[in-house]
Design a protein around this motif. Structure first.
Motif, mmCIF file in Angstrom:
data_model
loop_
_atom_site.group_PDB
_atom_site.id
_atom_site.type_symbol
_atom_site.label_atom_id
_atom_site.label_comp_id
_atom_site.label_asym_id
_atom_site.label_seq_id
_atom_site.Cartn_x
_atom_site.Cartn_y
_atom_site.Cartn_z
ATOM 1 N N ARG A 143 -94.407 -31.600 -49.453
ATOM 2 C CA ARG A 143 -95.695 -31.807 -50.128
ATOM 3 C C ARG A 143 -95.546 -31.987 -51.639
ATOM 4 O O ARG A 143 -96.435 -32.512 -52.289
ATOM 5 N N TYR A 144 -94.415 -31.497 -52.169
ATOM 6 C CA TYR A 144 -94.211 -31.603 -53.616
ATOM 7 C C TYR A 144 -93.642 -32.958 -54.033
ATOM 8 O O TYR A 144 -93.589 -33.275 -55.225
ATOM 9 N N LEU A 145 -93.195 -33.759 -53.067
ATOM 10 C CA LEU A 145 -92.450 -34.971 -53.434
ATOM 11 C C LEU A 145 -93.277 -36.078 -54.105
ATOM 12 O O LEU A 145 -92.843 -36.634 -55.120
ATOM 13 N N PRO A 146 -94.470 -36.428 -53.547
ATOM 14 C CA PRO A 146 -95.174 -37.571 -54.140
ATOM 15 C C PRO A 146 -95.422 -37.365 -55.635
ATOM 16 O O PRO A 146 -95.794 -36.262 -56.058
ATOM 17 N N TYR A 147 -95.203 -38.379 -56.395
ATOM 18 C CA TYR A 147 -95.391 -38.433 -57.862
ATOM 19 C C TYR A 147 -94.284 -37.713 -58.644
ATOM 20 O O TYR A 147 -94.239 -37.800 -59.860
ATOM 21 N N ASP A 178 -98.192 -19.206 -58.857
ATOM 22 C CA ASP A 178 -99.150 -19.564 -59.893
ATOM 23 C C ASP A 178 -98.458 -20.421 -60.946
ATOM 24 O O ASP A 178 -97.390 -20.059 -61.442
ATOM 25 N N SER A 179 -99.033 -21.558 -61.243
ATOM 26 C CA SER A 179 -98.498 -22.551 -62.190
ATOM 27 C C SER A 179 -97.066 -22.985 -61.856
ATOM 28 O O SER A 179 -96.307 -23.403 -62.723
ATOM 29 N N GLY A 180 -96.722 -22.899 -60.553
ATOM 30 C CA GLY A 180 -95.387 -23.301 -60.116
ATOM 31 C C GLY A 180 -95.127 -24.786 -60.282
ATOM 32 O O GLY A 180 -93.985 -25.239 -60.266
ATOM 33 N N HIS A 181 -96.208 -25.570 -60.444
ATOM 34 C CA HIS A 181 -96.045 -27.019 -60.570
ATOM 35 C C HIS A 181 -95.195 -27.387 -61.792
ATOM 36 O O HIS A 181 -94.593 -28.453 -61.840
ATOM 37 N N VAL A 182 -95.156 -26.499 -62.787
ATOM 38 C CA VAL A 182 -94.395 -26.796 -64.001
ATOM 39 C C VAL A 182 -92.917 -26.966 -63.656
ATOM 40 O O VAL A 182 -92.256 -27.928 -64.063
ATOM 41 N N LEU A 183 -92.439 -26.024 -62.830
ATOM 42 C CA LEU A 183 -91.033 -26.059 -62.436
ATOM 43 C C LEU A 183 -90.761 -27.241 -61.502
ATOM 44 O O LEU A 183 -89.752 -27.943 -61.633
ATOM 45 N N ARG A 187 -80.211 -36.947 -48.658
ATOM 46 C CA ARG A 187 -79.983 -35.685 -49.368
ATOM 47 C C ARG A 187 -80.681 -34.557 -48.625
ATOM 48 O O ARG A 187 -81.671 -34.790 -47.930
ATOM 49 N N VAL A 188 -80.149 -33.369 -48.780
ATOM 50 C CA VAL A 188 -80.753 -32.179 -48.151
ATOM 51 C C VAL A 188 -81.360 -31.312 -49.239
ATOM 52 O O VAL A 188 -80.704 -30.983 -50.233
ATOM 53 N N PHE A 189 -82.604 -30.961 -49.070
ATOM 54 C CA PHE A 189 -83.275 -30.039 -49.987
ATOM 55 C C PHE A 189 -83.223 -28.662 -49.322
ATOM 56 O O PHE A 189 -83.997 -28.376 -48.408
ATOM 57 N N ALA A 190 -82.283 -27.839 -49.737
ATOM 58 C CA ALA A 190 -82.014 -26.587 -49.022
ATOM 59 C C ALA A 190 -83.170 -25.603 -49.147
ATOM 60 O O ALA A 190 -83.798 -25.481 -50.201
ATOM 61 N N ASP A 191 -83.441 -24.918 -48.035
ATOM 62 C CA ASP A 191 -84.471 -23.872 -48.022
ATOM 63 C C ASP A 191 -83.820 -22.577 -48.487
ATOM 64 O O ASP A 191 -82.997 -21.996 -47.782
ATOM 65 N N THR A 192 -84.141 -22.145 -49.682
ATOM 66 C CA THR A 192 -83.545 -20.921 -50.215
ATOM 67 C C THR A 192 -84.467 -19.725 -50.042
ATOM 68 O O THR A 192 -84.266 -18.672 -50.625
ATOM 69 N N GLY A 193 -85.515 -19.908 -49.222
ATOM 70 C CA GLY A 193 -86.424 -18.794 -48.947
ATOM 71 C C GLY A 193 -87.453 -18.627 -50.044
ATOM 72 O O GLY A 193 -87.599 -19.467 -50.938
ATOM 73 N N GLY A 194 -88.174 -17.529 -49.961
ATOM 74 C CA GLY A 194 -89.210 -17.251 -50.958
ATOM 75 C C GLY A 194 -90.535 -17.879 -50.589
ATOM 76 O O GLY A 194 -90.644 -18.588 -49.594
ATOM 77 N N SER A 195 -91.545 -17.614 -51.396
ATOM 78 C CA SER A 195 -92.868 -18.142 -51.099
ATOM 79 C C SER A 195 -92.926 -19.610 -51.482
ATOM 80 O O SER A 195 -92.082 -20.115 -52.227
ATOM 81 N N GLN A 225 -87.910 -30.080 -61.587
ATOM 82 C CA GLN A 225 -86.796 -30.057 -60.621
ATOM 83 C C GLN A 225 -86.672 -31.332 -59.796
ATOM 84 O O GLN A 225 -85.587 -31.850 -59.591
ATOM 85 N N LEU A 226 -87.816 -31.835 -59.298
ATOM 86 C CA LEU A 226 -87.730 -32.912 -58.317
ATOM 87 C C LEU A 226 -87.225 -34.241 -58.880
ATOM 88 O O LEU A 226 -86.440 -34.926 -58.212
#
Lengths: 436, 324
Positions: free
Chosen positions: A288-292, A254-259, A242-250, A263-264
């Motif tokens: 880096r977001y993949l594990p767990y 802050d508290s982005g882990h919720v999303l 699968r491809v995880f597309a880079d849609t840009g952005g930072s 998502q993953l």
């Protein structure tokens, strides 16, 4: 894309596991050991030469040599990394150069050799001018930290002045194959070597079925190519991609882990049965977001989880504690892989100067590529160069972010020249002709 | 009852003047010292050796045990009878290996982190000198006449010859990658230096004035063992110079070399990752520390065969046997 592999690369031919190898029952008449004998003979020839060299040194007639080198680093506009631990220090690479000057200089005090390395960091548009200045200063030994296409352009320009370039960072396979250059040595391991290091560990673990998730940038897709090739080379199966597309952005908020947590699991849902997820993220935007956060409880390897690296600051085996102590005392921070690569590049130069008593770039290159060259690099065995494409042979550390988990090549992967040649492009595979 | 036992013990001791020798083994990971009886080959004691004990040696009379406690940045001194810690000596940071001079007065210590050889007075417990050497000093040897101390530097790849009169370096000899250990013959006419990553042992002739000349490099070859794993470290030489024993690290073997021809005669299989060696005083036995199998192997020197292995502490590093 890599086409179907020639027969010599088929699994279960050259790269199969041979656990019986350390037992005396395996034939000593294999090419590996013939090669060992040749080395012995070469050493016997070199020994008298060395004795002469040493005697000259003792008699005080050794000519003083001043070794001038440069590290040219291109600083590309980049987003901040996902983890603060991956922030790039201002002296990235340069601290490795400082340590190398100290190490080489200490040895040099006994031989009358001095070492001085300039450190230049420039934005991409100023790189060519910076190289011109380095060459105008009479420097012909240049370590470059740049992306592949810039590296090639700089190498071609430097070649006109007979300078030697040492690649400290660019991992592309093409630089070691169809785009190779005779005056370009690669200290940094290639993507292929890194992918093979992970694949061998996967074989060892019997994690035979891979779920490959790659990014959409060039650096990501070329890394994904390396993993596809590694899977074929070692008889592993990619059951889903699968491809995880880079849609840009930072890369973090802050508290982005919720999303991320929502998502993953959805992104990885429904993949065919697999043992491990392999992440190919050369630009550090998602792995880096993949594990767990996977849909199934599976380990992650590649760009996150268990990562193949050339060096990390927690590595201690084979006397590396001393390297870490020296580096930290000098720089006030932990060593990065880039620091190690620059240090190693300059140690190659130092070793060639020490043994061959020359500062000539061509002579240093020739010595580095010769059978006589060998260097201890805190990896448990000597590192040498592949004389067909200028790539340094070296073990690859498998790192979980805290410790060295394992080191590839894994036990049992054999090769007629060196087990290290089970990692990356082997002689029959490379399209490089500049070294012939 | 207690008195009776004590008296009997005393009588027993008095009756056997040739006391068994003791082998002291430093356990790098276990932070302990294991004591092995060299008659019965039984472990008779294991005691705390400080943090990360590596290099280990004895005073010439065998009464004091010196241990490089690498992570404590000092040398710990123990009584070889009571195993009590007597004192510690300043060593400079991260001491790894050392040699003691024949009088027992001076310790020459390799400080890996600082590119120094530190000279320590064992009586006044002071540092007498610090000698700058190459990068990552490790191996230490002293000439039989005590006029020269040799240090090997693992990243500079040299043997440095330091005069014990003025602590200055007079000779530097390039050897192969990562020199770990240096050993003179008892007559002082030869010096052997092992290069762990280079896979060789450099042989130097030593002139009467101490000047070294590199004459040969010994290589190793074992069928079925990858050349990369033939990593020479510890070296011991019989007092008559006829046999040289070289520990080959992850090859799990000790090489036996003819002292005359410098040819490798045999490889003795021992425990895993063999690094350091020591003889019993009569040279009947050679002891090897096997870091990855947590044991020592006893080699019958005359027969050139391994006869026994003894479990010690975790990751044994160095070994020394008390004199008679």
């Amino acid at each position: 894309m890599v086409q179907s592999l020639p027969s010599y690369l088929q699994p279960d031919k050259r790269y199969r596991l041979q656990f019986g190898s350390i037992l005396p029952g395996i034939s000593a008449r294999s090419p590996t050991f013939q090669s060992g004998r040749r080395e012995v003979i070469v050493r016997q020839i070199i020994a008298p030469l060395l004795a002469v060299l040493v005697c000259v040194g003792l008699a005080g007639h050794a000519s003083a040599l001043d070794v001038k080198a440069a590290v040219l680093r291109i600083d590309y506009p980049r987003l901040l990394p996902i983890s603060r631990y991956d922030l790039r220090p201002d002296d990235l690479g340069f601290a490795g150069a400082m340590l190398a000057d100290e190490d080489n200089g200490t040895t040099g005090t006994f031989l009358g050799h001095t070492y001085e390395t300039q450190q230049i960091a420039v934005p991409p548009e100023e790189a060519d001018a910076a190289l011109e200045q380095i060459l105008a200063d009479g420097i012909r030994l240049i370590v470059v930290m740049a992306e592949g296409r810039d590296l090639l352009r700089l190498t071609d320009r430097a070649a006109q002045d007979d300078a030697l370039i040492l690649n400290a960072t660019a991992p592309e396979a093409s630089l070691r194959s169809e785009e190779c250059r005779a005056s370009l040595l690669h200290i940094a391991p290639s993507n292929l070597m890194l992918a093979d290091a992970i694949a061998q560990f996967s074989v060892w673990k019997k994690w035979d079925e891979w779920f490959l998730v790659s990014g959409s940038n060039f650096a990501d897709t070329s890394l994904a190519d390396a993993y596809r090739r590694a899977a074929r080379k070692f008889g592993l199966k990619i059951v889903e991609e699968r491809v995880f597309a880079d849609t840009g952005g930072s890369r973090r908020t802050d508290s982005g882990h919720v999303l991320v947590q929502r998502q993953l699991p959805t992104f990885t849902q429904g993949a065919k049965r697999h043992d491990v997820l392999i992440a190919a993220d050369g630009t550090d935007y998602f792995a880096r977001y993949l594990p767990y956060h996977l849909s199934l409880p599976r380990p992650v390897m590649g760009s996150a989880g268990l990562r193949p690296v050339t060096f990390h600051a927690a590595h201690e085996a084979w006397g590396t504690s001393q390297y870490q102590s020296r580096f930290e005392a000098l720089s006030g921070r932990y060593a990065h892989a880039e620091d190690y690569n620059v240090w190693l590049a300059l140690r190659v130069i130092g070793e060639a100067v020490t043994r061959a008593s020359t500062v000539d770039a061509q002579a240093i290159r020739d010595y580095a590529l010769s059978d006589a060259f060998e260097l201890a690099a805190f990896k448990g065995q000597k590192v040498t160069f592949r004389d067909w494409n200028g790539q340094m042979r070296q073990p690859i550390l498998l790192y979980d972010g805290m410790i060295t988990v394992s080191v590839s090549p894994q036990e049992g992967f054999l090769h007629q020249v060196s087990p290290l040649d089970t990692l990356g492009l082997d002689r029959p595979e490379t399209e490089c002709t500049s070294f012939n | 009852m207690k008195t009776l036992i004590a008296t009997s013990l005393l009588a027993l001791l008095a009756a056997s003047p040739s006391l068994a020798n003791k082998a002291f083994v430093s356990n790098e990971r276990g932070n302990t010292i294991t004591v092995v009886d060299t008659d019965t080959w039984e472990v008779i004691q294991e005691f705390d050796g400080g943090n990360r004990p590596r290099g280990i040696t004895l005073s010439p009379d065998g009464s004091k045990l010196y241990v490089c406690a690498s992570d404590d940045n000092l040398v710990r001194v123990f009584d070889t009878e009571t195993y009590r810690e007597l004192e510690s000596l300043p060593s400079g940071p991260d001491p790894e290996l050392f040699v003691i001079d024949p009088t027992g007065r001076h310790l020459y210590i390799a400080n890996e982190d600082d590119n120094l050889v530190t000279v320590t007075d064992t009586e006044t417990r002071t540092v007498l000198a610090e000698v700058p050497v190459g990068v990552e000093p490790e191996g230490m040897a002293i000439s039989p006449d005590a006029k020269w101390v040799v240090n090997t530097s693992e990243t500079t790849n040299m043997a440095h010859f330091i005069s014990t009169e003025d602590y200055k370096i007079y000779h530097n000899v390039l050897v192969d990658q990562r020199p770990r250990y240096a050993q003179y013959t008892d007559d002082g006419t030869r010096l052997f230096v092992s290069a762990e990553i280079g896979g060789t042992v450099s042989v130097m002739d030593i002139a009467p004035d101490g000047t070294p000349t590199l004459v040969e490099k010994i290589s190793f070859e074992v069928p079925g063992v990858l050349p990369e794993w033939l990593q020479p470290v510890g070296i011991k030489i019989t007092s008559d110079g006829s046999r040289i024993f070289v520990a080959l690290g992850p090859a799990n073997r000790v090489a036996v070399i003819d002292g005359e021809t410098l040819e490798v005669l045999d490889y003795i299989i021992v425990g895993q990752r063999v690094w350091q060696l020591d003889f019993t005083p009569d040279e009947a036995f050679l002891l090897t520390t096997n870091g990855n199998s947590n044991d020592i192997t006893i080699i019958d020197v005359a027969a050139e065969k391994a006869i026994k292995s003894v479990q010690v502490g975790q990751q044994p590093w160095g070994v020394v046997v008390t004199p008679n």
